[in-house]
Design a protein around this motif. Structure first.
Motif, PDB file in Angstrom:
ATOM      1  N   ARG A 259       0.873  -1.185   0.000  1.00 21.92           N
ATOM      2  CA  ARG A 259       0.000   0.000   0.000  1.00 21.92           C
ATOM      3  C   ARG A 259       0.901   1.223   0.000  1.00 21.92           C
ATOM      4  NH1 ARG A 259      -4.079  -2.574  -1.449  1.00 21.92           N
ATOM      5  NH2 ARG A 259      -4.723  -4.251  -0.069  1.00 21.92           N
ATOM      6  N   PRO A 260       0.632   2.154  -0.887  1.00 19.69           N
ATOM      7  CA  PRO A 260       1.470   3.362  -0.899  1.00 19.69           C
ATOM      8  C   PRO A 260       1.409   4.095   0.439  1.00 19.69           C
ATOM      9  CG  PRO A 260      -0.434   3.586  -2.366  1.00 19.69           C
ATOM     10  CD  PRO A 260      -0.374   2.167  -1.921  1.00 19.69           C
TER      11      PRO A 260
ATOM     12  N   LEU B 216       1.085   7.243   2.449  1.00 18.31           N
ATOM     13  CA  LEU B 216       0.540   8.570   2.180  1.00 18.31           C
ATOM     14  C   LEU B 216       1.430   9.699   2.673  1.00 18.31           C
ATOM     15  CD1 LEU B 216      -2.527   9.122   1.016  1.00 18.31           C
ATOM     16  CD2 LEU B 216      -2.469  10.588   3.015  1.00 18.31           C
TER      17      LEU B 216
ATOM     18  N   THR C 208      -8.735  -3.159   5.342  1.00 20.42           N
ATOM     19  CA  THR C 208      -7.594  -3.670   4.588  1.00 20.42           C
ATOM     20  C   THR C 208      -6.529  -2.599   4.402  1.00 20.42           C
ATOM     21  OG1 THR C 208      -8.725  -3.138   2.536  1.00 20.42           O
ATOM     22  CG2 THR C 208      -8.966  -5.359   3.353  1.00 20.42           C
TER      23      THR C 208
ATOM     24  N   ASP D  75      -6.573   0.163   2.688  1.00 19.77           N
ATOM     25  CA  ASP D  75      -6.492   0.799   1.380  1.00 19.77           C
ATOM     26  C   ASP D  75      -6.343   2.308   1.499  1.00 19.77           C
ATOM     27  OD1 ASP D  75      -6.644  -1.481   0.049  1.00 19.77           O
ATOM     28  OD2 ASP D  75      -8.484  -1.032  -1.061  1.00 19.77           O
TER      29      ASP D  75
ATOM     30  N   GLY E 226      -4.286   3.966   2.746  1.00 14.06           N
ATOM     31  CA  GLY E 226      -2.923   4.473   2.591  1.00 14.06           C
ATOM     32  C   GLY E 226      -2.197   4.779   3.872  1.00 14.06           C
ATOM     33  N   ARG E 227      -2.391   3.939   4.856  1.00  8.33           N
ATOM     34  CA  ARG E 227      -1.698   4.053   6.142  1.00  8.33           C
ATOM     35  C   ARG E 227      -1.635   5.475   6.687  1.00  8.33           C
ATOM     36  NH1 ARG E 227       1.359   0.323   5.834  1.00  8.33           N
ATOM     37  NH2 ARG E 227       1.596  -0.569   3.806  1.00  8.33           N
TER      38      ARG E 227
END
Lengths: 339, 339
Positions: free
Chosen positions: A47-48, A50, B110, B112, B114-115
């Motif tokens: 996951r990129p 951010l 999940t 998605d 982007g943390r």
DNA sequence: CTGAAAGCGCTAACAG
DNA sequence: CTGTTAGCGCTTTCAG
């Protein structure tokens, strides 16, 4: 630890650049390469990050929404619509509850929060629009809600409270009411909303040849049911009982109706009640509440449109706009007996 | 452009290291140097860039709060308390409105997004706790609200809905009511809350020797007043009218009372009503609503405590906890006539 | 007590 | 179409 773009690149046997392209769809990538990269991404659960992306781009994709309280039905509804609308534009929303704290409101504007937000939508409470924009961190795009001010660097999105209040009171006058009280003045605050509604209230009375009476203008410290209840009790304890009440919010109106019920005052026969905001409770109260309904959907859309214009403008040189939101008076059982 | 740490360092004639120390108070800095740096900071209006800091630290200081809707009084109140509590711990809160969308709920887990979030507090709607934690991105600390499940990697914070529902219904039985309906079942959802309240409802009935009747268990698609109103209308149109209603939320109860009023049914004489949640509307309704009151303040505190434990634990190896929140039955005018 | 410098993960300018 | 690389702003290790 979670995997990075580099890990994916290594696994797929390509360079970081290519992985970046695949992730962002930014440049054309050979179908075969793309697939290999995609597999690596899936396998590693990549996951990129951010934070890294923001650092590069100078944008976070996060906007702030500052309101007095989440708790109240009006701000709750509005916040819900704003969050939905933000999502539609792929923005994430940070919520700040000012709780009516002037210092906190000011701090938000000065950007102390560490440039996490690309922009800010704020509904001022303790401070006036001018005070707010004066201290504003110049580069932070700001939209002010429920506030109208002449000058300023920020956009304003609000209903015309003076006109709306005038209409509400005129409705009561049209029903033959003459002893019309107002609940909701807030002389200790400078956000302007209460002043404007009071102004509309007085204007309507004067036009009907009725001089406004100070003892029928009731101040409150907050806009909750409790405050409306207290003000109503005071009014009923006065020398002449009013035959109508214009409350500056639905919550105040519901509190007022609660007390009227307890005292055996019949609504709308003996006391007509009008609120402001059109929150859901008012549609299910007993009787249902006549109210001024601002187009909340429109508020949300316009506010985000303004913010977007400002954020995506290269040098934040968009002139400050003042948008007036549509409203209408919804007549229900609290002023006109239900069929 | 805004100034960076480097700019401040240049202006103060020191290195970046020193400025960093001053900003964070991390190491001892000579008073004189500190002052010079502080002046440079003030003159340049320097604010640390959070994206950069996060990139280094691996933490953002942001937590996510995912609830079905901001709009509803219960979630509005809860969100307000959670945001306050988060602020006390120097966290910023991102709001996600799931609108009951299963796919969205899953996607949040999940990672998605982007943390951006250091942790997530989620009140599941469409999915069960097990489904949620199964798909969870392992490294994201999660706290589940209003849901109880045996296993799982996430913490659970909730009232004991079975017991609470049992108490509510027992209160009605104690008042001599025998034809007690339930409004609020949600067979299409898997979040468990409605099932548990239904279970408590049936348990209380059985203990009193009354067999549960399917035609008195009403399903709803959402928990709004509108749904409660519809269910109540259906019940009143049935063969035998109930003499009491246990609604799974205050909103449902208020909608039910609204319809009862319109049909001329007297509350509590002909129909006693109990809700769940203790939202403010119920305290000002007419009559005031008897309800199960969960300790919301406690929910907020515990949820954030759990999250903090998990986030600050070095390897996210804190065992999953299940915290049961206190509740009590508040008896008001909708079941017992007011004095 | 302070300076120099590496590097967090990513994007984009430059090269090939 | 893809590789190399500089650098976003900050913290922090290693020296001094």
């Amino acid at each position: 630890m979670s995997s990075s773009l580099k890990d994916v690149a290594a696994r797929a046997g390509v360079s970081a650049r290519t992985v970046s392209n695949v992730v962002n769809g930014s440049a054309r990538v050979a179908a075969q390469t793309r697939q290999r990269v995609q597999e690596a991404i899936d396998e590693l659960g990549y996951r990129p990050n951010l934070a890294a992306r923001s650092l590069r781009a100078g944008r976070t994709g996060i906007i702030g929404l500052a309101i007095p309280e989440l708790h109240s039905p009006y701000f709750g509804e509005l916040a819900g619509l704003l969050v939905d609308e933000a999502r539609r534009r792929s923005w994430t929303v940070i919520i700040e509850q000012t709780r009516g704290n002037a210092e906190f409101e000011r701090r938000l504007l000065t950007g102390d929060s560490g440039r996490v937000m690309d922009g800010l939508i704020i509904s001022p409470w303790a401070l006036s629009a001018d005070e707010l924009t004066a201290t504003a961190h110049t580069s932070l795009p700001i939209v002010l809600l429920g506030e109208r001010s002449a000058r300023g660097k920020a956009d304003h999105v609000a209903v015309d409270s003076v006109t709306a209040a005038d209409e509400a009171v005129s409705h009561l006058l049209g029903l033959g009411r003459r002893r019309i009280a107002a609940i909701g003045l807030q002389p200790h605050l400078r956000n302007g909303t209460a002043q404007q509604r009071a102004e509309g209230y007085r204007r309507a009375l004067r036009r009907a040849g009725i001089p406004p009476r100070p003892e029928w203008e009731r101040s409150v410290t907050s806009l909750h049911r409790e405050d409306g209840a207290r003000a109503m009790a005071d009014l009923l304890d006065g020398d002449t009982a009013p035959d109508a009440v214009f409350a500056f919010s639905d919550e105040l109106a519901l509190g007022a109706m609660h007390v009227a019920h307890l005292r055996g005052v019949r609504i709308p026969e003996q006391l007509a009640v009008v609120g402001f905001d059109d929150v859901e409770d008012g549609r299910y109260s007993h009787p249902a509440l006549t109210t001024v309904s601002p187009d909340k959907q429109q508020i949300a859309q316009r506010a985000l449109q303004c913010l977007a214009d400002r954020i995506y403008s290269p040098h934040n040189d968009v002139p400050a706009a003042t948008l007036t939101i549509a409203h209408r008076l919804l007549v229900r059982g609290s002023t006109v007996p239900e069929a």
